[in-house]
Scaffold this active site. Structure first.
Site, PDB file in Angstrom:
ATOM      1  N   HIS A  39       0.724  -1.204  -0.003  1.00 31.05           N
ATOM      2  CA  HIS A  39      -0.009  -0.032  -0.015  1.00 31.05           C
ATOM      3  C   HIS A  39       0.978   1.241  -0.053  1.00 31.05           C
ATOM      4  O   HIS A  39       1.193   1.833   1.115  1.00 31.05           O
ATOM      5  CB  HIS A  39      -1.012   0.152   1.233  1.00 31.05           C
ATOM      6  N   HIS A  41       1.432   4.748  -2.663  1.00 29.90           N
ATOM      7  CA  HIS A  41       0.793   5.574  -3.787  1.00 29.90           C
ATOM      8  C   HIS A  41       2.030   6.185  -4.174  1.00 29.90           C
ATOM      9  O   HIS A  41       2.696   7.124  -3.286  1.00 29.90           O
ATOM     10  CB  HIS A  41      -0.089   6.647  -3.379  1.00 29.90           C
ATOM     11  N   HIS A 219      -9.447   0.663  -1.514  1.00 35.04           N
ATOM     12  CA  HIS A 219      -9.518   1.511  -0.218  1.00 35.04           C
ATOM     13  C   HIS A 219     -11.011   1.428   0.382  1.00 35.04           C
ATOM     14  O   HIS A 219     -11.837   1.622  -0.230  1.00 35.04           O
ATOM     15  CB  HIS A 219      -9.031   2.941  -0.199  1.00 35.04           C
ATOM     16  N   GLU A 222     -11.123   3.307   5.909  1.00 35.10           N
ATOM     17  CA  GLU A 222     -10.177   4.315   6.319  1.00 35.10           C
ATOM     18  C   GLU A 222     -10.897   5.194   7.137  1.00 35.10           C
ATOM     19  O   GLU A 222     -10.949   5.385   8.324  1.00 35.10           O
ATOM     20  CB  GLU A 222      -9.403   4.958   5.241  1.00 35.10           C
ATOM     21  N   ASP A 300       1.754   3.922   2.725  1.00 35.82           N
ATOM     22  CA  ASP A 300       0.682   4.841   2.174  1.00 35.82           C
ATOM     23  C   ASP A 300       1.204   5.903   1.256  1.00 35.82           C
ATOM     24  O   ASP A 300       1.444   5.895   0.144  1.00 35.82           O
ATOM     25  CB  ASP A 300      -0.387   5.318   3.448  1.00 35.82           C
ATOM     26  N   ASP A 301       1.469   7.102   2.033  1.00 30.45           N
ATOM     27  CA  ASP A 301       2.265   8.446   1.247  1.00 30.45           C
ATOM     28  C   ASP A 301       3.216   8.869   2.163  1.00 30.45           C
ATOM     29  O   ASP A 301       3.219   9.912   2.789  1.00 30.45           O
ATOM     30  CB  ASP A 301       0.694   9.409   1.207  1.00 30.45           C
TER      31      ASP A 301
END
Ligand code: HPA
Ligand code: ZN
Length: 362
Positions: A39, A41, A219, A222, A300-301
Site C-alpha cells: 500500500h 501511492h 480502499h 479508512e 501509504d504516502d
C-alpha cells in the site's frame, strides 16, 4: 474456505529465536526483516525536495516559497485536507523522466528498508486531467521498476487506481486508455475521498477489470464505515482491503475477515497523520492481529506522513508494547501471504524472513 487456523506459524526453531530475542534488539529485527509493501501511492512518495527540483526543471509555479514552507503545510485534519495538498504536489509531474525519477527514489528507499516486493499504486487520472498522456505515466514508472528488479533486488509491480470522487464513466475511460499497456500493471484499486463515494459506485468497472484478469483491491474503512468494506468484498470482490481498520466497529465483519484471511493493508503513520487515531498508542493493529486477521504494515504516502516502511514498523512497535518479535514475524509473513506473487517467490521470501530472525536472535 480457509479459517483462522491457516494463519502462518513459525516453525519451532524460529519460534524459539523469536521468544529469546531481547526487546532492545527488536529495532534491528524490524529494520532487517524482509517485507512486502502493498500500500504505497507513488505520488505520495514525492518528497518536497523533488517537488521543487521538478518544478524548476519543468517551469511549473508552486504556491510555496521553499521546501520548508511546503513541508510546514503538511498538517492534516482528515483525508481530504491531505488529498488537496497531495494533488497539488503531483502537478509538477509532466514528462516520462519525472515519473521515472519519482519511482526510482521510492524504490531505493524501499530496498534500504528490507522491502523485497512492492505493489505500487498510481493515479492516472491525476495526470491525464492535466493533459499528461497515460502512456507517459506508465512508461516512466515501468522503467524504474525494471531497473529496480535488476539493480536493487526489489520485485515491483503497478496497480492502477481509480479516483473515487470522479465518476464510474471516467474510471471506464481510464481503464480503456490503459489497455494498450495491460502488461505493465497487475491490478486495479480505488482511492481518494472515501466518504460519500462507496465501492458500489464502481461495481461495473471492477467487474470489467476482473474479466480482464486484473487483481482487485480497494480502499475501504479508512474514514468510511464497515459497510463500505462489506461492499468492497461483495460487490467489487476485492482480494485485499486497503486500510480497513474501521472493521473493528463491526465484530461480525472482523470474524469474516479473519475466516477468509482477507488481507488488510494497514498504514499506521498515515492513520495518525490523518487523525483516524489520535495517537499511535491507540492504533488497533494489535487487536486485528489478535483476531487472526492477515494485517500488514505499509507506508501509504511516505513523503507526507513522516516515513517509509521501516519508520512505520519502528514507530508502531515503539508505541505498542503488545507488539514484539512474534508479531514482527507474523506481519512479515502476512505481507508475503497477501502479495500478488507466485508461490515460489513467496516461499523464498518466507525462508529469508526465517534466516534473518535466526541471525538477529543469534
Ligand atoms: N486514502 C485515500 N486515497 C489516497 C490515500 C489514502 O490514504 N493516499 C493517496 N490517495
Ligand atoms: Zn492509500
Amino acid at each position: 474456505m480457509p479459517d483462522i487456523h491457516t494463519r502462518p506459524h513459525p516453525d519451532a526453531t524460529v519460534a524459539a529465536a523469536l521468544d529469546r530475542l531481547p526487546r532492545e534488539r527488536l529495532p534491528e529485527l524490524l529494520r532487517r526483516i524482509p517485507k512486502a509493501e502493498l500500500h504505497i501511492h507513488i505520488e505520495g512518495s514525492l518528497e518536497p525536495e523533488l517537488i521543487f527540483s521538478l518544478a524548476a526543471r519543468n517551469g511549473v509555479a508552486l504556491p510555496y516559497d521553499s521546501v520548508e514552507a511546503l513541508r510546514a503545510a503538511y498538517a492534516f485534519s482528515d483525508l481530504q485536507s491531505f488529498l488537496d495538498i497531495y494533488y497539488a504536489g503531483a502537478s509538477v509531474l509532466l514528462h516520462e523522466a519525472d515519473f521515472h525519477d519519482m519511482a526510482w527514489a521510492y524504490l531505493q528507499r524501499a530496498a534500504a528498508d528490507g522491502v523485497r516486493r512492492a505493489e505500487i499504486f498510481f493515479d492516472p487520472q491525476t495526470h491525464t486531467e492535466r493533459g499528461v498522456p497515460i502512456g507517459t505515466v506508465i512508461a516512466g514508472l515501468s522503467a524504474a521498476l525494471t531497473k529496480a528488479r535488476a539493480e536493487l533486488g526489489v520485485d515491483a509491480d503497478l496497480i492502477l487506481c481509480f479516483l473515487r470522487h470522479l465518476s464510474e464513466e471516467a474510471a471506464f475511460e481510464t481503464l480503456d486508455a490503459a489497455l494498450p499497456y495491460r502488461d505493465h500493471f497487475i491490478g486495479i484499486g480505488l482511492d481518494s475521498s472515501e466518504r460519500g463515494h462507496p465501492p458500489s459506485k464502481f461495481e461495473r468497472v471492477f467487474a470489467r477489470g476482473r474479466a480482464l484478469g486484473l487483481h482487485v483491491v480497494a480502499h475501504a474503512g479508512e474514514e468510511g464505515p464497515p459497510a463500505y468494506i462489506i461492499e468492497a468484498l461483495d460487490l467489487l470482490q476485492t482480494e485485499r482491503i486497503d486500510h480497513g481498520v474501521r472493521c473493528v466497529d463491526d465484530p461480525a465483519l472482523v470474524a469474516r475477515l479473519a475466516a477468509e484471511r482477507m488481507p488488510l493493508t494497514v498504514c499506521p503513520l498515515s492513520n495518525v497523520k490523518l487523525c483516524v487515531y489520535p495517537t499511535m498508542a491507540e492504533h488497533k493493529l494489535p487487536a486485528l492481529l489478535d483476531a487472526g486477521l492477515c494485517a500488514t504494515i505499509n507506508s501509504d504516502d511516505p513523503a507526507y506522513f513522516g516515513g517509509y516502511m521501516n519508520q512505520n514498523w519502528l514507530d508502531t512497535f515503539a508505541a505498542l508494547p503488545q507488539l514484539g518479535a512474534r508479531e514482527a514475524w507474523q506481519l512479515a509473513a502476512n505481507s508475503f501471504e497477501a502479495a500478488f506473487a507466485d508461490a515460489d517467490r513467496k516461499a523464498a521470501w518466507r525462508a529469508e524472513v526465517d534466516r534473518v530472525v535466526l541471525e538477529v536472535a543469534g
